[in-house]
Write a protein that holds these residues in place. Structure first.
Motif, PDB file in Angstrom:
ATOM      1  N   THR A  79       0.822  -1.209   0.000  1.00  0.00           N
ATOM      2  CA  THR A  79       0.000   0.000   0.000  1.00  0.00           C
ATOM      3  C   THR A  79       0.860   1.266   0.000  1.00  0.00           C
ATOM      4  O   THR A  79       0.452   2.282  -0.560  1.00  0.00           O
ATOM      5  CB  THR A  79      -0.976   0.027   1.192  1.00  0.00           C
ATOM      6  OG1 THR A  79      -0.238  -0.083   2.405  1.00  0.00           O
ATOM      7  CG2 THR A  79      -1.983  -1.111   1.096  1.00  0.00           C
ATOM      8  N   PHE A  83       0.424   4.227  -2.665  1.00  0.00           N
ATOM      9  CA  PHE A  83       0.248   5.623  -2.270  1.00  0.00           C
ATOM     10  C   PHE A  83       1.293   6.510  -2.954  1.00  0.00           C
ATOM     11  O   PHE A  83       0.973   7.605  -3.429  1.00  0.00           O
ATOM     12  CB  PHE A  83       0.332   5.764  -0.747  1.00  0.00           C
ATOM     13  CG  PHE A  83       0.100   7.170  -0.288  1.00  0.00           C
ATOM     14  CD1 PHE A  83      -1.183   7.658  -0.118  1.00  0.00           C
ATOM     15  CD2 PHE A  83       1.167   8.023  -0.045  1.00  0.00           C
ATOM     16  CE1 PHE A  83      -1.411   8.967   0.286  1.00  0.00           C
ATOM     17  CE2 PHE A  83       0.961   9.329   0.358  1.00  0.00           C
ATOM     18  CZ  PHE A  83      -0.331   9.803   0.525  1.00  0.00           C
ATOM     19  N   ASN A  87       0.108   9.516  -5.376  1.00  0.00           N
ATOM     20  CA  ASN A  87       0.450  10.876  -4.975  1.00  0.00           C
ATOM     21  C   ASN A  87       1.365  11.544  -6.005  1.00  0.00           C
ATOM     22  O   ASN A  87       1.206  12.727  -6.319  1.00  0.00           O
ATOM     23  CB  ASN A  87       1.100  10.872  -3.595  1.00  0.00           C
ATOM     24  CG  ASN A  87       1.138  12.242  -2.991  1.00  0.00           C
ATOM     25  OD1 ASN A  87       0.125  12.937  -2.942  1.00  0.00           O
ATOM     26  ND2 ASN A  87       2.305  12.647  -2.535  1.00  0.00           N
ATOM     27  N   ARG A  90      -0.886  12.402  -8.970  1.00  0.00           N
ATOM     28  CA  ARG A  90      -1.805  13.482  -8.588  1.00  0.00           C
ATOM     29  C   ARG A  90      -1.094  14.831  -8.562  1.00  0.00           C
ATOM     30  O   ARG A  90      -1.586  15.818  -9.108  1.00  0.00           O
ATOM     31  CB  ARG A  90      -2.410  13.190  -7.222  1.00  0.00           C
ATOM     32  CG  ARG A  90      -3.368  14.260  -6.741  1.00  0.00           C
ATOM     33  CD  ARG A  90      -3.946  13.869  -5.380  1.00  0.00           C
ATOM     34  NE  ARG A  90      -4.982  14.793  -4.983  1.00  0.00           N
ATOM     35  CZ  ARG A  90      -4.767  15.881  -4.242  1.00  0.00           C
ATOM     36  NH1 ARG A  90      -3.544  16.175  -3.839  1.00  0.00           N
ATOM     37  NH2 ARG A  90      -5.774  16.663  -3.914  1.00  0.00           N
ATOM     38  N   VAL A 148      -6.248   1.257  -2.907  1.00  0.00           N
ATOM     39  CA  VAL A 148      -5.727   2.427  -2.197  1.00  0.00           C
ATOM     40  C   VAL A 148      -6.344   3.699  -2.760  1.00  0.00           C
ATOM     41  O   VAL A 148      -6.696   4.615  -2.007  1.00  0.00           O
ATOM     42  CB  VAL A 148      -4.181   2.465  -2.245  1.00  0.00           C
ATOM     43  CG1 VAL A 148      -3.646   3.796  -1.736  1.00  0.00           C
ATOM     44  CG2 VAL A 148      -3.609   1.307  -1.428  1.00  0.00           C
ATOM     45  N   ASN A 149      -6.515   3.770  -4.065  1.00  0.00           N
ATOM     46  CA  ASN A 149      -7.154   4.957  -4.621  1.00  0.00           C
ATOM     47  C   ASN A 149      -8.616   5.065  -4.176  1.00  0.00           C
ATOM     48  O   ASN A 149      -9.095   6.155  -3.876  1.00  0.00           O
ATOM     49  CB  ASN A 149      -7.069   4.988  -6.143  1.00  0.00           C
ATOM     50  CG  ASN A 149      -7.516   6.327  -6.670  1.00  0.00           C
ATOM     51  OD1 ASN A 149      -6.898   7.351  -6.410  1.00  0.00           O
ATOM     52  ND2 ASN A 149      -8.633   6.331  -7.376  1.00  0.00           N
ATOM     53  N   HIS A 150      -9.307   3.954  -4.122  1.00  0.00           N
ATOM     54  CA  HIS A 150     -10.700   3.968  -3.665  1.00  0.00           C
ATOM     55  C   HIS A 150     -10.785   4.477  -2.234  1.00  0.00           C
ATOM     56  O   HIS A 150     -11.688   5.246  -1.882  1.00  0.00           O
ATOM     57  CB  HIS A 150     -11.300   2.567  -3.781  1.00  0.00           C
ATOM     58  CG  HIS A 150     -12.708   2.482  -3.279  1.00  0.00           C
ATOM     59  ND1 HIS A 150     -13.781   2.986  -3.970  1.00  0.00           N
ATOM     60  CD2 HIS A 150     -13.207   1.972  -2.124  1.00  0.00           C
ATOM     61  CE1 HIS A 150     -14.889   2.786  -3.284  1.00  0.00           C
ATOM     62  NE2 HIS A 150     -14.564   2.174  -2.153  1.00  0.00           N
ATOM     63  N   GLU A 151      -9.834   4.043  -1.397  1.00  0.00           N
ATOM     64  CA  GLU A 151      -9.841   4.439   0.013  1.00  0.00           C
ATOM     65  C   GLU A 151      -9.392   5.883   0.225  1.00  0.00           C
ATOM     66  O   GLU A 151      -9.886   6.553   1.127  1.00  0.00           O
ATOM     67  CB  GLU A 151      -8.946   3.496   0.820  1.00  0.00           C
ATOM     68  CG  GLU A 151      -9.495   2.083   0.897  1.00  0.00           C
ATOM     69  CD  GLU A 151      -8.507   1.077   1.477  1.00  0.00           C
ATOM     70  OE1 GLU A 151      -7.338   1.447   1.739  1.00  0.00           O
ATOM     71  OE2 GLU A 151      -8.908  -0.082   1.657  1.00  0.00           O
ATOM     72  N   THR A 152      -8.466   6.368  -0.582  1.00  0.00           N
ATOM     73  CA  THR A 152      -7.891   7.705  -0.356  1.00  0.00           C
ATOM     74  C   THR A 152      -8.466   8.779  -1.273  1.00  0.00           C
ATOM     75  O   THR A 152      -8.334   9.961  -0.977  1.00  0.00           O
ATOM     76  CB  THR A 152      -6.368   7.683  -0.580  1.00  0.00           C
ATOM     77  OG1 THR A 152      -6.099   7.337  -1.946  1.00  0.00           O
ATOM     78  CG2 THR A 152      -5.686   6.715   0.370  1.00  0.00           C
ATOM     79  N   LYS A 153      -9.048   8.361  -2.386  1.00  0.00           N
ATOM     80  CA  LYS A 153      -9.591   9.304  -3.388  1.00  0.00           C
ATOM     81  C   LYS A 153      -8.517  10.282  -3.887  1.00  0.00           C
ATOM     82  O   LYS A 153      -8.807  11.437  -4.190  1.00  0.00           O
ATOM     83  CB  LYS A 153     -10.779  10.093  -2.832  1.00  0.00           C
ATOM     84  CG  LYS A 153     -11.881   9.248  -2.243  1.00  0.00           C
ATOM     85  CD  LYS A 153     -12.618   8.469  -3.294  1.00  0.00           C
ATOM     86  CE  LYS A 153     -13.862   7.817  -2.737  1.00  0.00           C
ATOM     87  NZ  LYS A 153     -13.842   6.390  -2.722  1.00  0.00           N
ATOM     88  N   LEU A 154      -7.267   9.812  -3.988  1.00  0.00           N
ATOM     89  CA  LEU A 154      -6.189  10.678  -4.470  1.00  0.00           C
ATOM     90  C   LEU A 154      -6.377  11.080  -5.922  1.00  0.00           C
ATOM     91  O   LEU A 154      -6.086  12.203  -6.311  1.00  0.00           O
ATOM     92  CB  LEU A 154      -4.829   9.999  -4.290  1.00  0.00           C
ATOM     93  CG  LEU A 154      -4.241  10.074  -2.889  1.00  0.00           C
ATOM     94  CD1 LEU A 154      -3.014   9.185  -2.768  1.00  0.00           C
ATOM     95  CD2 LEU A 154      -3.890  11.505  -2.533  1.00  0.00           C
TER      96      LEU A 154
END
Length: 163
Positions: A79, A83, A87, A90, A148-154
């Motif tokens: 993970t 991330f 990041n 993004r 991880v993207n689903h959880e963080t919405k980065l």
């Protein structure tokens, strides 16, 4: 291979191909190497806006047989790696005019195609091209990035670049 058209173009390359690869649009590189290997060599390119270098094995699980095959403990994608990728992308999309993302690994078949597939699914809403031959996406990489993207919405499909 060139994949996607909506927000970002994706290129999937091998380590060897990266030594001479250039583009004439602003782009990012996600450089994936096997642990204990040197960073991939890349030629200078005025359009490259950033390189994220990661080291992890092309495996989707660890077992006795996998450790025996690699002759060491494995460094699996995790993970934290996901991330870092999310990041990195993004930030670049927010502050540069990046039009393409180049994902490379040693062979340009599994880890890089999984990374490109997940990012394309998130940003362009489509990952079909990355699941076609010769690509065989590493499903641990693919699923972890999406989770991880689903959880963080980065990253979001509709995310606009600063143009």
């Amino acid at each position: 291979a060139v994949c996607g058209e909506e927000i970002v173009l994706f290129y999937i390359k091998s380590r060897g191909e990266m030594e001479t690869f250039t583009l004439d649009v602003d782009y990012l590189v996600v450089s994936i190497s096997t642990p204990e290997s040197l960073p991939a060599k890349m030629c200078r390119d005025k359009y490259r806006r950033g390189i994220l270098r990661l080291w992890f094995d092309d495996a989707d699980h660890e077992s006795e047989s996998m450790r025996a095959y690699f002759e060491r403990n494995l460094r699996l994608f995790n993970t934290g790696d996901a991330f870092s990728i999310l990041n990195f992308v993004r930030t670049a999309l927010m502050y540069t005019n990046v039009e393409a993302i180049v994902c490379h690994c040693d062979a340009g078949i599994s880890r890089s195609s999984a990374t490109a597939a997940a990012l394309s699914k998130i940003l362009n809403g489509d990952d079909f091209a990355m699941f076609q031959k010769p690509y065989v996406p590493n499903m641990l990489v693919y699923r972890t990035l999406l989770t991880v993207n689903h959880e963080t919405k980065l990253l979001r499909k509709w995310e606009k670049r600063n143009v």
